[in-house]
Design a protein around this motif. Sequence first.
Motif, mmCIF file in Angstrom:
data_model
loop_
_atom_site.group_PDB
_atom_site.id
_atom_site.type_symbol
_atom_site.label_atom_id
_atom_site.label_comp_id
_atom_site.label_asym_id
_atom_site.label_seq_id
_atom_site.Cartn_x
_atom_site.Cartn_y
_atom_site.Cartn_z
ATOM 1 N N PRO A 1 2.252 10.594 5.176
ATOM 2 C CA PRO A 1 1.032 9.294 4.607
ATOM 3 C C PRO A 1 1.639 7.837 6.079
ATOM 4 C CG PRO A 1 3.153 8.982 3.842
ATOM 5 C CD PRO A 1 3.183 10.389 4.705
ATOM 6 N N PHE A 2 -0.069 7.466 6.499
ATOM 7 C CA PHE A 2 -0.645 6.091 7.310
ATOM 8 C C PHE A 2 0.256 6.689 8.770
ATOM 9 C CE2 PHE A 2 0.266 4.241 2.385
ATOM 10 C CZ PHE A 2 -0.220 4.128 2.200
ATOM 11 N N GLU B 1 2.161 11.929 -1.869
ATOM 12 C CA GLU B 1 2.733 11.933 0.084
ATOM 13 C C GLU B 1 3.378 11.057 -0.062
ATOM 14 O OE1 GLU B 1 -0.821 9.161 0.493
ATOM 15 O OE2 GLU B 1 -1.582 11.327 -0.483
ATOM 16 N N THR B 2 3.917 10.105 -0.026
ATOM 17 C CA THR B 2 5.346 9.347 0.688
ATOM 18 C C THR B 2 6.739 10.435 0.571
ATOM 19 O OG1 THR B 2 6.212 8.202 -2.001
ATOM 20 C CG2 THR B 2 4.528 6.887 -0.377
ATOM 21 N N ALA C 1 0.792 4.064 -2.835
ATOM 22 C CA ALA C 1 0.513 5.552 -2.865
ATOM 23 C C ALA C 1 1.283 6.583 -3.559
ATOM 24 C CB ALA C 1 0.217 5.848 -1.275
ATOM 25 N N ARG D 1 0.874 -1.099 0.176
ATOM 26 C CA ARG D 1 0.219 0.230 -0.279
ATOM 27 C C ARG D 1 0.696 0.865 -0.335
ATOM 28 N NH1 ARG D 1 -2.274 0.357 4.694
ATOM 29 N NH2 ARG D 1 -1.550 -1.034 5.975
ATOM 30 N N PHE D 2 2.444 1.485 0.947
ATOM 31 C CA PHE D 2 2.567 2.939 1.013
ATOM 32 C C PHE D 2 3.427 2.722 -0.301
ATOM 33 C CE2 PHE D 2 6.645 4.769 1.454
ATOM 34 C CZ PHE D 2 6.042 5.416 2.781
#
Length: 442
Positions: free
Chosen positions: A204-205, A104-105, A100, A96-97
């Motif tokens: 993110p996350f 964002e990452t 993304a 999922r990372f």
Amino acid sequence: MGLLPLNYRRPDYVSDDAFGRNDSIAQSEEKVAESLSSGRSGAPLGIPDALAFDKIINSGTCPPCTVRDFMNYLIYIEHAAENLQFFLWYRDYVKRFDAAPESETVLSPEWTPTMEEEAVAQIQKDAADKARKNPSAIMEIFKGTDFEKTPESNVENRNPFSTPPRSSGGDNASFSGSPATTYISQPGDVLHAAGVKAPFTIQPFRMEINRVITTYIVDDSPRQLNLSAREQKAVVRALSYTTHPSALHTIFQNIENTLRRQAHPNFIRWVICNGNPARVTFARGLGVGSILVALIGSIILTLSQAGRGWRALFAILWVFGIATLITAVKGMCVVLHGLHHRHVRPWELFVDDNSTDIDELCNGKRSFDSFGSSNSYEDEPWVIKYQRRFYVRRVFDREVWIQEPALRQIQDTIFLQSMLMAFLGAGVLTAIFVAVPAGNFF
């Protein structure tokens, strides 16, 4: 499927001491890389390719060797399901990372090995300074090392169908003093205890990583991983800096190493057993009884005036007794094997057939939920029901078909080995009694 080689041996039990959890990360990565390149689980001899670790994790096997069966084994037998739960979450998190948006990452830079070394060095320096100022705190330095040993129960000696109490999830670390619920509501307290600043909330996350900290990392968390104080502080420092998967790479490698080289071989060794303890004990008694009857009968005929040929009839009992005893020693019942059946596990016995959630039926909780409750099962209804079950009824518990071909192949090989040894032993014993002159006592 054909049989395995006749010199096949089921996997040896891997204890905590034999496993050596404190292998270096480089060694762990090298072993895992070698495992992946060879397509095998990296486990000891005795595990065919069809039951490799990656096959099970990727849902390439049938009951009773599926990832769900592996999870239930870790919950009820090894009491270390948090390792597999974290492992599955991390693999999904990496995907999922990576998927993304880059916008964002980019806010979560990679946690490099150099940064890891600097963090560990700082933690050790802080611990040394604390020890100099407070000599009574010097034992904090040895937490999580070989100098701090606690007695461990031997999973190999546990009853495969028993329900022992769940052990603690890890050694004492640096965030004790507050329940996990406090950390869940105030994750900043965890970072403050580690001596780091609060992270950027726009990463993110970030909320998910906070839940990981309060579910798997801190003391008294629902699924606390078995981390040393140094590992615990290091990973919290990394997660305060970034939500990049590399921040969790170190503990992930340790957990994957534990699953591949310890939990997986022990699971395969355990799942080979097709009978519950009551049935296996009954089989052992039947084998010993048959051998004793054959021995006593052979002695009586030898001392009598009966012809020598009558003594050879007991070879049938010799074969049956020896084969039954050998298979029982390895946790198998010859009758169940002849049908390719296995006994239903205690946590599978008392289920509502009308329910559709199999996972919830088996362990009373959604064990594959990454952020579920603790893995304790003492309050599940089946525990008391199974304890009250009569012994004779346990011997004849409900049976189900073994669907996994590779497991049936292993059991067929063990049964053939037992029969060959039984024929050899029966031949030797029969020859001895036939060769002895008659006693002519009666």
